[in-house]
Design an enzyme around this catalytic site. Structure first.
Site, short mmCIF file in Angstrom:
data_model
loop_
_atom_site.label_atom_id
_atom_site.label_comp_id
_atom_site.label_asym_id
_atom_site.label_seq_id
_atom_site.Cartn_x
_atom_site.Cartn_y
_atom_site.Cartn_z
N HIS A 85 0.81 -1.22 0.00
CA HIS A 85 0.00 0.00 0.00
C HIS A 85 0.84 1.27 0.00
O HIS A 85 0.31 2.36 -0.20
CB HIS A 85 -0.93 0.00 1.22
CG HIS A 85 -1.78 -1.22 1.30
ND1 HIS A 85 -1.52 -2.27 2.18
CD2 HIS A 85 -2.87 -1.60 0.60
CE1 HIS A 85 -2.41 -3.21 2.01
NE2 HIS A 85 -3.24 -2.84 1.06
N GLU A 137 -3.02 3.30 2.05
CA GLU A 137 -2.58 3.90 0.79
C GLU A 137 -2.80 5.41 0.80
O GLU A 137 -1.95 6.18 0.32
CB GLU A 137 -3.33 3.27 -0.39
CG GLU A 137 -2.84 3.77 -1.73
CD GLU A 137 -3.63 3.22 -2.90
OE1 GLU A 137 -3.78 3.95 -3.90
OE2 GLU A 137 -4.11 2.07 -2.82
#
Length: 336
Positions: A85, A137
């Site tokens: 991520h 993320e």
């Protein structure tokens, strides 16, 4: 169980989405942990879950990976891997301060978004990042240009967005969102900021899009859609939403076949099955076997796209990181 191309309707059938499961970025990240363990031995520390899947994390833990929530939990002189991520630049700084050898398993498509954020920030744009607050993320991307980035968590957030200059605004997005939801947010932003610039290419990753397209194709024909994936997997959660939006009467997210409730099958003749981008195929096979034991033996493939993308492993796996970690702990400079 062998899937056949979609054909005439049967009394009980399974529509199996293709593509499904592992994307190239997830495959790369999982293999990177396995290779690091093989090459350097346990333990290998991983900052946050390498990918959002319970089974994958448990399997890697058994092999010697140790998952931590913060860099501060990793002992000095150790090896730490950053998840698919991505992380903010401050995390790299923290790792250097703790004298850690690092392996960056960030998905190259996430890295692309990070680079776009840095470029637009240098050009003094206000960046509207479409994504879910608290997702790893989003935290990583926001950290690339915190003074320039505003998070927009869906169309309902748009009314509250302000910018410095309407003529210098760009949108970026989390890669694992629903395509439809993202474009709904983009449309609302464009209505408010007519000069809004789009990123040079779609930020929603090819795998997320392909899995959603396959679910849309089978959704209207499915009484029930079972999505294999973990609840902290954004793209898996979105697949349930996409299935319901496409016309499926019911849709559920499960990690394992044993989580399926037999009551869901009441009055059901067609079951759609798919899996999120961080799900190994063995878990889908378990669901197909569970359904087969209950009369759903006919499996028809619903194919939306071919996927052939692969990513090379992190370059750090070509170095002797144990020696590098020891040298860092002793005060030597890191290898460039």
């Amino acid at each position: 169980m062998t899937a056949t191309p979609a054909g005439p309707s049967n009394d009980k059938r399974v529509l199996l989405a293709a593509p499904r499961g592992y994307c190239a970025g997830v495959d790369r990240a999982v293999i990177a942990v396995e290779k690091a363990l093989e090459q350097y031995g346990a333990p290998i520390y991983v900052r946050h879950e390498i990918v959002h899947n319970k089974y994958v994390v448990q399997t890697l833990e058994k092999k010697g990976a140790i998952f931590v929530d913060a860099t501060a939990e990793v002992p000095e002189g150790s090896i730490v891997m950053f998840s698919a991520h991505g992380v903010a630049p401050t995390v790299h700084t923290e790792a250097a301060e703790r004298k850690l050898a690092t392996i960056d398993a960030t998905c190259p498509l996430v890295t692309k978004v990070h680079k776009e954020a840095v470029r637009f920030a240098k050009e003094d744009y206000d960046i509207l990042l479409i994504g879910h607050e608290g997702h790893e993320e989003v935290i990583g991307t926001s950290g690339e240009a915190p003074e320039h980035i505003t998070l927009v968590d869906g169309p309902e957030d748009v009314a509250n967005v302000t910018v410095r200059d309407d003529s210098k605004v760009v949108w970026l997005s989390q890669t694992t969102l629903s395509v439809d939801e993202t474009m709904e947010t983009v449309d609302a932003l464009k209505e408010k900021f007519p000069q809004l610039i789009s990123p040079p290419s779609d930020d929603i990753c090819y795998a997320t899009q392909n899995r959603q397209i396959a679910v849309k194709q089978m959704g209207a024909d499915a009484d029930l859609v079972i999505v294999v994936g973990s609840r902290n997997s954004s793209n898996s959660v979105r697949l349930v939403e996409v299935a319901l939006g496409a016309g499926a009467r019911d849709a559920h997210l499960v990690d394992f076949a044993e989580e399926i409730d037999e009551a869901w099958l009441e009055g059901v003749s067609t079951v759609g099955v798919t899996s999120g981008a961080s799900v190994p195929e063995v878990l889908v096979e378990g669901v197909l076997e569970w359904l087969s034991q209950r009369g759903f033996e006919d499996v028809e493939l619903v194919k939306a796209a071919e996927e052939s993308i692969t990513f090379s492993l992190p370059k750090e796996l070509r170095r002797d990181l144990r020696a590098e970690a020891a040298a860092l702990a002793a005060g030597a400079r890191p290898t460039p």
